[in-house]
Design a protein around this motif. Structure first.
Motif, PDB file in Angstrom:
ATOM      1  N   VAL A   5       0.647  -1.020  -0.130  1.00  0.00           N
ATOM      2  CA  VAL A   5      -0.020   0.124  -0.116  1.00  0.00           C
ATOM      3  C   VAL A   5       0.986   1.256  -0.093  1.00  0.00           C
ATOM      4  O   VAL A   5       1.694   1.280   0.793  1.00  0.00           O
ATOM      5  N   LEU A   6       0.698   2.109  -1.094  1.00  0.00           N
ATOM      6  CA  LEU A   6       1.141   3.492  -1.013  1.00  0.00           C
ATOM      7  C   LEU A   6       0.377   4.473  -0.976  1.00  0.00           C
ATOM      8  O   LEU A   6      -0.631   4.645  -1.114  1.00  0.00           O
ATOM      9  N   PHE A   7       0.914   5.421   0.008  1.00  0.00           N
ATOM     10  CA  PHE A   7       0.401   6.647   0.505  1.00  0.00           C
ATOM     11  C   PHE A   7       0.607   7.727  -0.536  1.00  0.00           C
ATOM     12  O   PHE A   7       1.763   8.049  -0.610  1.00  0.00           O
ATOM     13  N   VAL A   8      -0.290   8.533  -1.152  1.00  0.00           N
ATOM     14  CA  VAL A   8       0.046   9.323  -2.202  1.00  0.00           C
ATOM     15  C   VAL A   8      -1.040  10.607  -2.049  1.00  0.00           C
ATOM     16  O   VAL A   8      -1.792  10.462  -1.557  1.00  0.00           O
ATOM     17  N   LEU A   9      -0.455  11.652  -3.113  1.00  0.00           N
ATOM     18  CA  LEU A   9      -1.323  12.925  -2.854  1.00  0.00           C
ATOM     19  C   LEU A   9      -2.659  12.450  -3.535  1.00  0.00           C
ATOM     20  O   LEU A   9      -2.411  11.957  -4.777  1.00  0.00           O
ATOM     21  N   VAL A  10      -3.912  12.691  -3.248  1.00  0.00           N
ATOM     22  CA  VAL A  10      -5.054  12.351  -4.084  1.00  0.00           C
ATOM     23  C   VAL A  10      -4.967  12.942  -5.578  1.00  0.00           C
ATOM     24  O   VAL A  10      -5.298  12.133  -6.382  1.00  0.00           O
ATOM     25  N   VAL A  11      -4.610  14.039  -5.791  1.00  0.00           N
ATOM     26  CA  VAL A  11      -4.401  14.858  -6.943  1.00  0.00           C
ATOM     27  C   VAL A  11      -3.569  14.021  -7.872  1.00  0.00           C
ATOM     28  O   VAL A  11      -3.806  14.223  -9.260  1.00  0.00           O
ATOM     29  N   LYS A  12      -2.657  13.383  -7.592  1.00  0.00           N
ATOM     30  CA  LYS A  12      -1.696  12.619  -8.207  1.00  0.00           C
ATOM     31  C   LYS A  12      -1.728  11.166  -8.362  1.00  0.00           C
ATOM     32  O   LYS A  12      -0.952  10.321  -8.976  1.00  0.00           O
ATOM     33  N   GLU A  13      -2.888  10.349  -7.644  1.00  0.00           N
ATOM     34  CA  GLU A  13      -2.912   9.032  -7.528  1.00  0.00           C
ATOM     35  C   GLU A  13      -3.173   8.492  -8.941  1.00  0.00           C
ATOM     36  O   GLU A  13      -2.470   7.373  -9.007  1.00  0.00           O
ATOM     37  N   ASP A  14      -3.728   9.130  -9.720  1.00  0.00           N
ATOM     38  CA  ASP A  14      -4.090   8.414 -11.058  1.00  0.00           C
ATOM     39  C   ASP A  14      -2.862   8.344 -12.054  1.00  0.00           C
ATOM     40  O   ASP A  14      -2.266   7.342 -12.604  1.00  0.00           O
ATOM     41  N   LYS A  15      -2.123   9.509 -11.998  1.00  0.00           N
ATOM     42  CA  LYS A  15      -0.706   9.499 -12.794  1.00  0.00           C
ATOM     43  C   LYS A  15       0.066   8.645 -12.110  1.00  0.00           C
ATOM     44  O   LYS A  15       1.046   7.532 -12.951  1.00  0.00           O
TER      45      LYS A  15
END
Length: 165
Positions: A5-15
């Motif tokens: 599981v990776l925690f990422v910025l929501v606005v960058k998750e698709d990219k």
């Protein structure tokens, strides 16, 4: 098969998810199907906004090295969720997600009827988890479960019918 599981910025998750797939990983954003009253139909949205799941045969150290070696900018990656150098999900968590999520990583709507003031699931991924339903929102066609993951309760789409169709 390990799950990470990776925690990422929501606005960058698709990219970022696309980048990981391009690098050969089975990366996905867990989604759930829910009813939208404004369009009078179903839609999907992230089950855990800001998290990317990765299924891989790589062991923990190899997976860490793989992430480190990706040359492209990994914009939005905040951290890999880990406890004592282990980020792979526990076997019981993997089993739960395998039951709940379809091959595309989507928790589909379940169907149920009410009997003795409890939802009785007759179709969908919640069949195995009907005893975990703690709240049913008939108006918004949602069920809240007492299952927690990453300190969040599961919410799943649930259509209530008068009887089995």
């Amino acid at each position: 098969m390990n799950w990470y599981v990776l925690f990422v910025l929501v606005v960058k998750e698709d990219k970022l998810c696309s980048l990981l797939r391009k690098k050969g990983l089975d990366a996905f954003i867990p989604m759930y199907e829910y009813y939208r009253r404004d369009i009078k139909g179903n839609a999907i949205k992230p089950l855990f906004p800001g998290y990317i799941f990765v299924r891989s045969n790589l062991e923990q150290l190899d997976f860490d090295q793989f992430l480190f070696n990706i040359k492209e900018p990994k914009e939005g990656l905040i951290k890999e969720l880990k406890k004592a150098d282990v980020s792979a999900l526990r076997d019981d968590e993997i089993k739960m997600f395998e039951y709940m999520l379809d091959s595309k990583g989507i928790l589909r709507m379940s169907q149920a009827f009410i009997e003795d003031k409890r939802a009785k699931i007759y179709k969908g991924p919640l069949v195995h988890y009907q005893d975990h339903i703690v709240k049913v929102d008939k108006h918004n066609k949602l069920a809240t479960l007492d299952l927690e993951f990453m300190d969040r309760r599961f919410v799943a789409g649930l259509e209530i019918t008068s009887k089995i169709r």
